[in-house]
Scaffold this active site. Structure first.
Site, PDB file in Angstrom:
ATOM      1  N   CYS A 121       0.914  -0.995   0.121  1.00  0.00           N
ATOM      2  CA  CYS A 121       0.128  -0.006   0.202  1.00  0.00           C
ATOM      3  C   CYS A 121       0.658   1.022   0.392  1.00  0.00           C
ATOM      4  O   CYS A 121       2.012   1.322   0.009  1.00  0.00           O
ATOM      5  CB  CYS A 121      -1.273   0.277   1.367  1.00  0.00           C
ATOM      6  SG  CYS A 121      -2.407   1.033   1.350  1.00  0.00           S
ATOM      7  N   CYS A 123      -0.048   4.290   2.231  1.00  0.00           N
ATOM      8  CA  CYS A 123      -0.813   5.351   2.596  1.00  0.00           C
ATOM      9  C   CYS A 123       0.302   5.532   3.893  1.00  0.00           C
ATOM     10  O   CYS A 123       0.261   7.269   4.407  1.00  0.00           O
ATOM     11  CB  CYS A 123      -1.839   4.978   3.484  1.00  0.00           C
ATOM     12  SG  CYS A 123      -1.834   3.751   4.291  1.00  0.00           S
ATOM     13  N   CYS A 131      -3.593   6.007  -0.225  1.00  0.00           N
ATOM     14  CA  CYS A 131      -3.826   4.849  -0.246  1.00  0.00           C
ATOM     15  C   CYS A 131      -2.730   4.310  -1.832  1.00  0.00           C
ATOM     16  O   CYS A 131      -2.715   3.561  -2.030  1.00  0.00           O
ATOM     17  CB  CYS A 131      -4.342   3.089   0.237  1.00  0.00           C
ATOM     18  SG  CYS A 131      -5.059   3.984   1.206  1.00  0.00           S
ATOM     19  N   LYS A 200     -12.368  -5.782   2.625  1.00  0.00           N
ATOM     20  CA  LYS A 200     -11.362  -4.777   3.780  1.00  0.00           C
ATOM     21  C   LYS A 200     -12.297  -3.328   3.580  1.00  0.00           C
ATOM     22  O   LYS A 200     -13.001  -2.484   2.243  1.00  0.00           O
ATOM     23  CB  LYS A 200     -10.117  -3.505   2.839  1.00  0.00           C
ATOM     24  CG  LYS A 200      -9.816  -3.024   3.719  1.00  0.00           C
ATOM     25  CD  LYS A 200      -8.323  -2.630   4.040  1.00  0.00           C
ATOM     26  CE  LYS A 200      -7.814  -2.002   4.301  1.00  0.00           C
ATOM     27  NZ  LYS A 200      -6.496  -1.103   4.349  1.00  0.00           N
ATOM     28  N   ARG A 210      -3.109   3.209  12.462  1.00  0.00           N
ATOM     29  CA  ARG A 210      -2.886   5.172  12.407  1.00  0.00           C
ATOM     30  C   ARG A 210      -1.752   5.310  13.104  1.00  0.00           C
ATOM     31  O   ARG A 210      -0.629   6.454  12.772  1.00  0.00           O
ATOM     32  CB  ARG A 210      -3.652   5.989  12.195  1.00  0.00           C
ATOM     33  CG  ARG A 210      -5.678   5.881  11.793  1.00  0.00           C
ATOM     34  CD  ARG A 210      -4.817   5.295   9.992  1.00  0.00           C
ATOM     35  NE  ARG A 210      -6.392   4.680   9.394  1.00  0.00           N
ATOM     36  CZ  ARG A 210      -7.326   5.223   8.841  1.00  0.00           C
ATOM     37  NH1 ARG A 210      -7.843   6.297   9.294  1.00  0.00           N
ATOM     38  NH2 ARG A 210      -8.362   4.448   8.266  1.00  0.00           N
ATOM     39  N   GLU A 238     -16.470  -8.300  -5.046  1.00  0.00           N
ATOM     40  CA  GLU A 238     -14.573  -7.756  -4.929  1.00  0.00           C
ATOM     41  C   GLU A 238     -14.590  -9.409  -4.874  1.00  0.00           C
ATOM     42  O   GLU A 238     -12.976  -9.573  -6.051  1.00  0.00           O
ATOM     43  CB  GLU A 238     -15.184  -7.438  -3.307  1.00  0.00           C
ATOM     44  CG  GLU A 238     -14.879  -6.056  -3.487  1.00  0.00           C
ATOM     45  CD  GLU A 238     -13.899  -4.831  -3.689  1.00  0.00           C
ATOM     46  OE1 GLU A 238     -12.557  -5.281  -4.738  1.00  0.00           O
ATOM     47  OE2 GLU A 238     -14.279  -3.525  -3.964  1.00  0.00           O
ATOM     48  N   LYS A 253     -11.652  -8.052   6.312  1.00  0.00           N
ATOM     49  CA  LYS A 253     -11.175  -6.758   7.480  1.00  0.00           C
ATOM     50  C   LYS A 253     -12.012  -6.021   7.776  1.00  0.00           C
ATOM     51  O   LYS A 253     -12.368  -5.240   6.926  1.00  0.00           O
ATOM     52  CB  LYS A 253      -9.634  -7.148   6.963  1.00  0.00           C
ATOM     53  CG  LYS A 253      -9.351  -5.596   7.797  1.00  0.00           C
ATOM     54  CD  LYS A 253      -7.561  -5.257   7.182  1.00  0.00           C
ATOM     55  CE  LYS A 253      -7.351  -4.152   8.149  1.00  0.00           C
ATOM     56  NZ  LYS A 253      -5.781  -3.765   7.104  1.00  0.00           N
ATOM     57  N   SER A 279      -6.596  -3.900  14.265  1.00  0.00           N
ATOM     58  CA  SER A 279      -5.464  -2.745  15.820  1.00  0.00           C
ATOM     59  C   SER A 279      -6.797  -2.147  16.425  1.00  0.00           C
ATOM     60  O   SER A 279      -6.733  -2.895  17.457  1.00  0.00           O
ATOM     61  CB  SER A 279      -5.135  -2.014  15.409  1.00  0.00           C
ATOM     62  OG  SER A 279      -6.457   0.209  14.191  1.00  0.00           O
ATOM     63  N   TYR A 318      -2.032  -9.330  16.109  1.00  0.00           N
ATOM     64  CA  TYR A 318      -1.640  -9.101  17.214  1.00  0.00           C
ATOM     65  C   TYR A 318      -1.378 -10.241  17.960  1.00  0.00           C
ATOM     66  O   TYR A 318      -0.470  -9.662  18.742  1.00  0.00           O
ATOM     67  CB  TYR A 318      -1.729  -7.348  17.629  1.00  0.00           C
ATOM     68  CG  TYR A 318      -1.603  -7.055  16.007  1.00  0.00           C
ATOM     69  CD1 TYR A 318      -1.047  -6.431  15.603  1.00  0.00           C
ATOM     70  CD2 TYR A 318      -2.910  -6.369  16.219  1.00  0.00           C
ATOM     71  CE1 TYR A 318      -1.072  -5.102  13.995  1.00  0.00           C
ATOM     72  CE2 TYR A 318      -3.197  -5.489  14.579  1.00  0.00           C
ATOM     73  CZ  TYR A 318      -2.266  -5.474  14.169  1.00  0.00           C
ATOM     74  OH  TYR A 318      -2.445  -4.511  12.865  1.00  0.00           O
TER      75      TYR A 318
HETATM   76  C1  PBG Z   1      -3.209  -0.213   4.728  1.00  0.00           C
HETATM   77  C2  PBG Z   1      -3.814  -0.595   5.814  1.00  0.00           C
HETATM   78  C3  PBG Z   1      -4.739  -0.448   7.281  1.00  0.00           C
HETATM   79  C4  PBG Z   1      -4.607  -1.550   7.554  1.00  0.00           C
HETATM   80  C5  PBG Z   1      -3.321  -2.133   7.621  1.00  0.00           C
HETATM   81  N1  PBG Z   1      -3.419  -1.804   6.093  1.00  0.00           N
HETATM   82  C6  PBG Z   1      -5.166   1.159   7.553  1.00  0.00           C
HETATM   83  C7  PBG Z   1      -6.285   1.570   7.057  1.00  0.00           C
HETATM   84  O1  PBG Z   1      -6.327   0.739   5.713  1.00  0.00           O
HETATM   85  O2  PBG Z   1      -6.721   2.912   7.342  1.00  0.00           O
HETATM   86  C8  PBG Z   1      -5.519  -1.333   9.016  1.00  0.00           C
HETATM   87  C9  PBG Z   1      -4.530  -2.338  10.097  1.00  0.00           C
HETATM   88  C10 PBG Z   1      -4.966  -2.487  11.535  1.00  0.00           C
HETATM   89  O3  PBG Z   1      -5.811  -1.637  12.077  1.00  0.00           O
HETATM   90  O4  PBG Z   1      -4.523  -3.533  12.310  1.00  0.00           O
HETATM   91  N2  PBG Z   1      -2.700  -0.222   4.496  1.00  0.00           N
END
Ligand code: PBG
Length: 326
Positions: A121, A123, A131, A200, A210, A238, A253, A279, A318
């Site tokens: 990605c 971002c 992204c 996602k 973040r 998708e 996700k 997260s 995690y």
């Molecule tokens: C983007 C990405 C994100 C996460 C994994 N890959 C953040 C987003 O899409 O804003 C989130 C993972 C998490 O919250 O544990 N590279």
């Protein structure tokens, strides 16, 4: 047969029998640990929003990876935090300087048995936190899917050349799986599998990430490309597109609260299916446990079991190194 009462608890009365009829089990074989690779040296930054998680510099991450392997972790998913950000995320493509590329080389050497998966990605690498590459449309800055796709292919090639065993495009860029598949195949890297972030969602559960990866958008949000939490059918569209484009593994996700999506994908596609316990899901459990409200070990087991029961084969979490799972 009509004059007796159901006795469904017969098979639940003791643990020996419960074990025999248990349908879902947890094994560390199915867990993938995300790792945050930070630029610089001798870095082990605690991530405040994700108690117990750290940002690691390349020189430190190998030792941690050895500890993970020692307790049976078999796969990691790498995220990079680069020193320099720009409008197009150049650092992510740099074979030599790229923080992920350097981590891949170090980890390949230190722990060759570990499966190295990289998040693809932009971002974390762009100064605007979006992204991919932006374009102007009707006075607004929007994601340019075609331009981003081209650069995603370059990122995938660079990661694969540096030692990635698998790549995981996470940007929800249209056509990303097909473009990366073609790029890998055309460059002698046809053996590298793609784990596609197929469904996602534009989720508030990514909040703590973040801070962990420093990839918050400086304006706007990600609803122009990530899925609407109100929808379920578009997850199937998708996933169907990703399958047609050559995905090897599909992913849903976030994971918890999205068990219905996991189940729909499980029932509609026969590829291995991953769920990403993100997260925010991690942070909620940690906070509740720290407050003495929940038993962390028990909750971790129950949440991971629920994802397997919903239909996930693999779980990115995690908690992949949690002691309670063998
Ligand atoms: C983007 C990405 C994100 C996460 C994994 N890959 C953040 C987003 O899409 O804003 C989130 C993972 C998490 O919250 O544990 N590279």
């Amino acid at each position: 047969m009509n004059n007796h009462f159901a006795n469904l608890s017969r098979l639940r009365q003791d643990e020996r029998i419960r074990r025999l009829v248990r349908q879902t089990t947890l094994s560390r074989d199915d867990l993938i640990m995300p790792l945050f690779i930070h630029h610089g040296e001798n870095v082990k930054h605690p991530i405040a929003a994700m108690e117990g998680q750290f940002q690691w510099s390349v020189d430190n991450v190998a030792d941690f990876a050895r500890e993970l392997v020692a307790i049976g972790v078999r796969a990691v998913l790498l995220f990079g935090i680069p020193a320099h950000k720009d409008a197009v995320g150049s650092d992510s493509l740099d074979d030599n300087r790229g923080v992920i590329q350097r981590a891949l080389r170090a980890l390949k050497q230190a722990v060759p048995e570990l499966v190295l998966i990289t998040d693809l990605c932009f971002c974390e690498y762009t100064d605007h936190g979006h992204c991919g590459v932006l374009a102007e449309r009707g006075g607004r800055r929007v994601l340019d899917h075609a331009a981003t796709r081209e650069r995603l292919v370059l990122q995938a090639l660079s990661h694969a050349r540096a030692g990635a065993d698998m790549v995981a495009p996470s940007g929800m860029i249209d056509g990303q799986v097909g473009a990366i598949r073609q790029g890998l195949d055309a460059n002698g890297l046809g053996h590298i599998p793609i784990m596609a972030y197929a469904a996602k969602y534009a989720s508030s559960f990514y909040g703590p990430f973040r801070e962990a990866a420093g990839g918050a958008p400086s304006f706007g949000d990600r609803r122009s490309h990530q899925l609407d939490p109100a929808n379920s059918d578009e997850a199937l569209r998708e996933a169907a597109a990703d399958v047609a484009e050559g995905a090897d593994i599909l992913m849903v996700k976030p994971a918890g609260y999205y068990g219905d999506i996991i189940r729909r994908l499980r029932d509609n596609f026969n590829l291995p299916l991953a769920a990403y316990q993100v997260s925010g899901e991690y942070a909620m459990i940690k906070a509740a446990a720290a407050a003495g409200r929940l038993d962390e070990a028990a909750i971790v087991r129950e949440t991971l079991l629920s994802l397997k029961r919903a239909g996930a084969d693999l779980i990115i979490t995690y908690f992949a190194d949690t002691k309670e799972i063998k």
